[in-house]
Design a protein around this motif. Structure first.
Motif, short mmCIF file in Angstrom:
data_model
loop_
_atom_site.label_atom_id
_atom_site.label_comp_id
_atom_site.label_asym_id
_atom_site.label_seq_id
_atom_site.Cartn_x
_atom_site.Cartn_y
_atom_site.Cartn_z
N MET A 1 -40.96 7.97 -13.29
CA MET A 1 -40.76 7.21 -12.08
C MET A 1 -42.07 6.55 -11.65
O MET A 1 -42.06 5.44 -11.15
CB MET A 1 -40.21 8.14 -10.99
CG MET A 1 -39.84 7.42 -9.74
SD MET A 1 -38.55 6.19 -9.87
CE MET A 1 -37.11 7.19 -10.00
N ALA A 2 -43.18 7.25 -11.84
CA ALA A 2 -44.47 6.68 -11.45
C ALA A 2 -44.79 5.43 -12.26
O ALA A 2 -45.44 4.52 -11.76
CB ALA A 2 -45.58 7.73 -11.63
N LEU A 3 -44.30 5.38 -13.50
CA LEU A 3 -44.55 4.20 -14.34
C LEU A 3 -43.85 2.96 -13.81
O LEU A 3 -44.26 1.85 -14.11
CB LEU A 3 -44.10 4.48 -15.77
CG LEU A 3 -44.90 5.54 -16.52
CD1 LEU A 3 -44.27 5.81 -17.88
CD2 LEU A 3 -46.33 5.11 -16.67
N VAL A 4 -42.83 3.15 -13.01
CA VAL A 4 -42.13 2.01 -12.40
C VAL A 4 -42.71 1.71 -11.02
O VAL A 4 -42.96 0.57 -10.68
CB VAL A 4 -40.62 2.30 -12.29
CG1 VAL A 4 -39.90 1.21 -11.52
CG2 VAL A 4 -40.01 2.45 -13.67
N LEU A 5 -42.92 2.76 -10.23
CA LEU A 5 -43.36 2.57 -8.85
C LEU A 5 -44.78 2.03 -8.73
O LEU A 5 -45.07 1.21 -7.86
CB LEU A 5 -43.24 3.88 -8.07
CG LEU A 5 -41.82 4.31 -7.72
CD1 LEU A 5 -41.85 5.67 -7.05
CD2 LEU A 5 -41.16 3.30 -6.82
N LEU A 6 -45.68 2.51 -9.57
CA LEU A 6 -47.08 2.08 -9.44
C LEU A 6 -47.25 0.58 -9.68
O LEU A 6 -47.80 -0.12 -8.82
CB LEU A 6 -47.97 2.90 -10.38
CG LEU A 6 -49.47 2.64 -10.24
CD1 LEU A 6 -49.94 2.97 -8.83
CD2 LEU A 6 -50.23 3.46 -11.26
N PRO A 7 -46.76 0.02 -10.79
CA PRO A 7 -46.90 -1.43 -10.94
C PRO A 7 -46.14 -2.22 -9.88
O PRO A 7 -46.61 -3.24 -9.40
CB PRO A 7 -46.33 -1.72 -12.34
CG PRO A 7 -46.18 -0.43 -13.00
CD PRO A 7 -46.19 0.64 -11.97
N LEU A 8 -44.97 -1.71 -9.48
CA LEU A 8 -44.20 -2.40 -8.45
C LEU A 8 -44.96 -2.43 -7.13
O LEU A 8 -45.06 -3.47 -6.48
CB LEU A 8 -42.84 -1.71 -8.26
CG LEU A 8 -41.98 -2.25 -7.12
CD1 LEU A 8 -41.56 -3.69 -7.40
CD2 LEU A 8 -40.78 -1.37 -6.91
N GLY A 9 -45.51 -1.30 -6.73
CA GLY A 9 -46.27 -1.23 -5.49
C GLY A 9 -47.50 -2.11 -5.52
O GLY A 9 -47.79 -2.83 -4.56
N LEU A 10 -48.23 -2.08 -6.62
CA LEU A 10 -49.43 -2.92 -6.74
C LEU A 10 -49.07 -4.40 -6.74
O LEU A 10 -49.77 -5.22 -6.14
CB LEU A 10 -50.21 -2.54 -8.00
CG LEU A 10 -50.82 -1.14 -7.99
CD1 LEU A 10 -51.44 -0.83 -9.35
CD2 LEU A 10 -51.82 -0.98 -6.87
N TRP A 11 -47.97 -4.75 -7.38
CA TRP A 11 -47.53 -6.14 -7.39
C TRP A 11 -47.16 -6.61 -5.98
O TRP A 11 -47.53 -7.71 -5.56
CB TRP A 11 -46.35 -6.31 -8.34
CG TRP A 11 -45.75 -7.67 -8.33
CD1 TRP A 11 -46.26 -8.80 -8.93
CD2 TRP A 11 -44.56 -8.08 -7.67
NE1 TRP A 11 -45.43 -9.86 -8.69
CE2 TRP A 11 -44.37 -9.45 -7.92
CE3 TRP A 11 -43.61 -7.40 -6.92
CZ2 TRP A 11 -43.29 -10.17 -7.43
CZ3 TRP A 11 -42.53 -8.11 -6.43
CH2 TRP A 11 -42.38 -9.48 -6.69
N GLY A 64 -45.04 -2.00 -0.45
CA GLY A 64 -45.94 -1.86 -1.60
C GLY A 64 -46.82 -0.63 -1.47
O GLY A 64 -47.05 0.09 -2.44
N GLY A 65 -47.32 -0.39 -0.27
CA GLY A 65 -48.14 0.81 -0.04
C GLY A 65 -47.35 2.09 -0.23
O GLY A 65 -47.83 3.06 -0.82
N LEU A 66 -46.10 2.09 0.25
CA LEU A 66 -45.25 3.28 0.07
C LEU A 66 -44.94 3.53 -1.41
O LEU A 66 -45.00 4.67 -1.88
CB LEU A 66 -43.95 3.12 0.85
CG LEU A 66 -44.05 3.24 2.36
CD1 LEU A 66 -42.72 2.88 3.02
CD2 LEU A 66 -44.47 4.64 2.76
N ALA A 67 -44.64 2.48 -2.15
CA ALA A 67 -44.34 2.63 -3.58
C ALA A 67 -45.58 3.12 -4.33
O ALA A 67 -45.49 4.01 -5.19
CB ALA A 67 -43.85 1.31 -4.17
N THR A 68 -46.75 2.58 -4.01
CA THR A 68 -47.98 2.99 -4.66
C THR A 68 -48.32 4.44 -4.32
O THR A 68 -48.70 5.23 -5.19
CB THR A 68 -49.14 2.06 -4.26
OG1 THR A 68 -48.76 0.72 -4.59
CG2 THR A 68 -50.42 2.41 -4.99
N ALA A 69 -48.18 4.81 -3.05
CA ALA A 69 -48.47 6.18 -2.64
C ALA A 69 -47.51 7.17 -3.29
O ALA A 69 -47.93 8.25 -3.75
CB ALA A 69 -48.38 6.29 -1.11
N LEU A 70 -46.24 6.82 -3.38
CA LEU A 70 -45.27 7.70 -4.02
C LEU A 70 -45.56 7.85 -5.50
O LEU A 70 -45.46 8.96 -6.06
CB LEU A 70 -43.86 7.16 -3.80
CG LEU A 70 -42.71 8.07 -4.22
CD1 LEU A 70 -42.78 9.41 -3.51
CD2 LEU A 70 -41.39 7.39 -3.92
#
Length: 82
Positions: A1-11, A64-70
């Protein structure tokens, strides 16, 4: 899940910081369904609920911050917890 959320949040954060850019055509329905299944409904629900009350740029930064933090939390849990 982190592999999806991290790029999404940063984008999302990068796009919000860059300012207004031209909108792209919508994604195909299959892509939207796949992303929705991968990320979950919480961000979509939160975004849809807050969208009328918060400016778009602030909403992008928030989500984006929530997705990156998660994603960071998931990575820490996967690394340090058995």
């Amino acid at each position: 899940m982190a592999l999806v959320l991290l790029p999404l949040g940063l984008w999302l954060l990068a796009r919000a910081v860059r300012g207004r850019t031209a909108d792209r055509p919508p994604l195909p329905r299959r892509a939207v369904l796949a992303l929705g299944a991968a990320v979950g409904a919480i961000g979509g629900y939160l975004g849809a609920h807050l969208q009328p009350q918060i400016p778009e740029r602030a909403l992008r930064i928030l989500l984006g911050g929530l997705a990156t933090a998660l994603a960071g939390l998931y990575l820490v849990q996967a690394t340090f917890l058995p």
